[in-house]
Motif scaffolding. Structure first.
Motif, PDB file in Angstrom:
ATOM      1  N   ASP A  37       0.838  -1.184   0.000  1.00  0.00           N
ATOM      2  CA  ASP A  37       0.000   0.000   0.000  1.00  0.00           C
ATOM      3  C   ASP A  37       0.878   1.241   0.000  1.00  0.00           C
ATOM      4  N   LEU A  38       0.751   2.035  -1.027  1.00  0.00           N
ATOM      5  CA  LEU A  38       1.442   3.316  -1.117  1.00  0.00           C
ATOM      6  C   LEU A  38       0.400   4.390  -1.352  1.00  0.00           C
ATOM      7  N   PRO A  39       0.560   5.567  -0.747  1.00  0.00           N
ATOM      8  CA  PRO A  39      -0.444   6.620  -0.937  1.00  0.00           C
ATOM      9  C   PRO A  39      -0.448   7.130  -2.377  1.00  0.00           C
ATOM     10  N   LEU A  40      -1.643   7.364  -2.890  1.00  0.00           N
ATOM     11  CA  LEU A  40      -1.779   7.944  -4.226  1.00  0.00           C
ATOM     12  C   LEU A  40      -1.628   9.460  -4.192  1.00  0.00           C
ATOM     13  N   PHE A  41      -1.872  10.047  -3.022  1.00  0.00           N
ATOM     14  CA  PHE A  41      -1.802  11.493  -2.855  1.00  0.00           C
ATOM     15  C   PHE A  41      -0.874  11.810  -1.700  1.00  0.00           C
ATOM     16  N   ARG A  42      -0.106  12.900  -1.811  1.00  0.00           N
ATOM     17  CA  ARG A  42       0.783  13.279  -0.718  1.00  0.00           C
ATOM     18  C   ARG A  42      -0.018  13.666   0.529  1.00  0.00           C
TER      19      ARG A  42
END
Length: 93
Positions: A37-42
């Protein structure tokens, strides 16, 4: 096993783990999965305005400081659960 590059990443990993738990007859069950899981938005955020100028005091309900603090902490806990990493609280604008 949970891995993270930062303390906040570990918090989000725990939130994802909690979301994966399923009710079972003897408590809870965790499916066998691998999650990357990596964020799509900062920034993913909430803006809680009190709208003192044009509306009602949506954050303050007249039930005292302790209840206001408890309400704010519940909102922050909910934000952590949904991986909200930015909260702006504007008292009067």
């Amino acid at each position: 096993m949970l891995y993270s590059r930062s303390p906040i990443g570990l918090l989000y990993a725990v939130a994802t783990l909690a979301q994966l738990l399923e009710p079972a007859a003897d408590g809870a069950r965790l499916p066998c999965v691998a999650v990357e899981d990596l964020p799509l938005f900062r920034y993913r955020g909430n803006n809680w305005n009190l709208f003192a100028e044009v509306g009602g005091w949506s954050g303050e309900r007249g039930d005292g400081l302790r209840e206001y603090e408890a309400r704010l902490l519940r909102k922050l806990d909910l934000s952590a659960r949904y991986k909200i990493n930015l909260v702006l609280i504007d008292g009067v604008g």
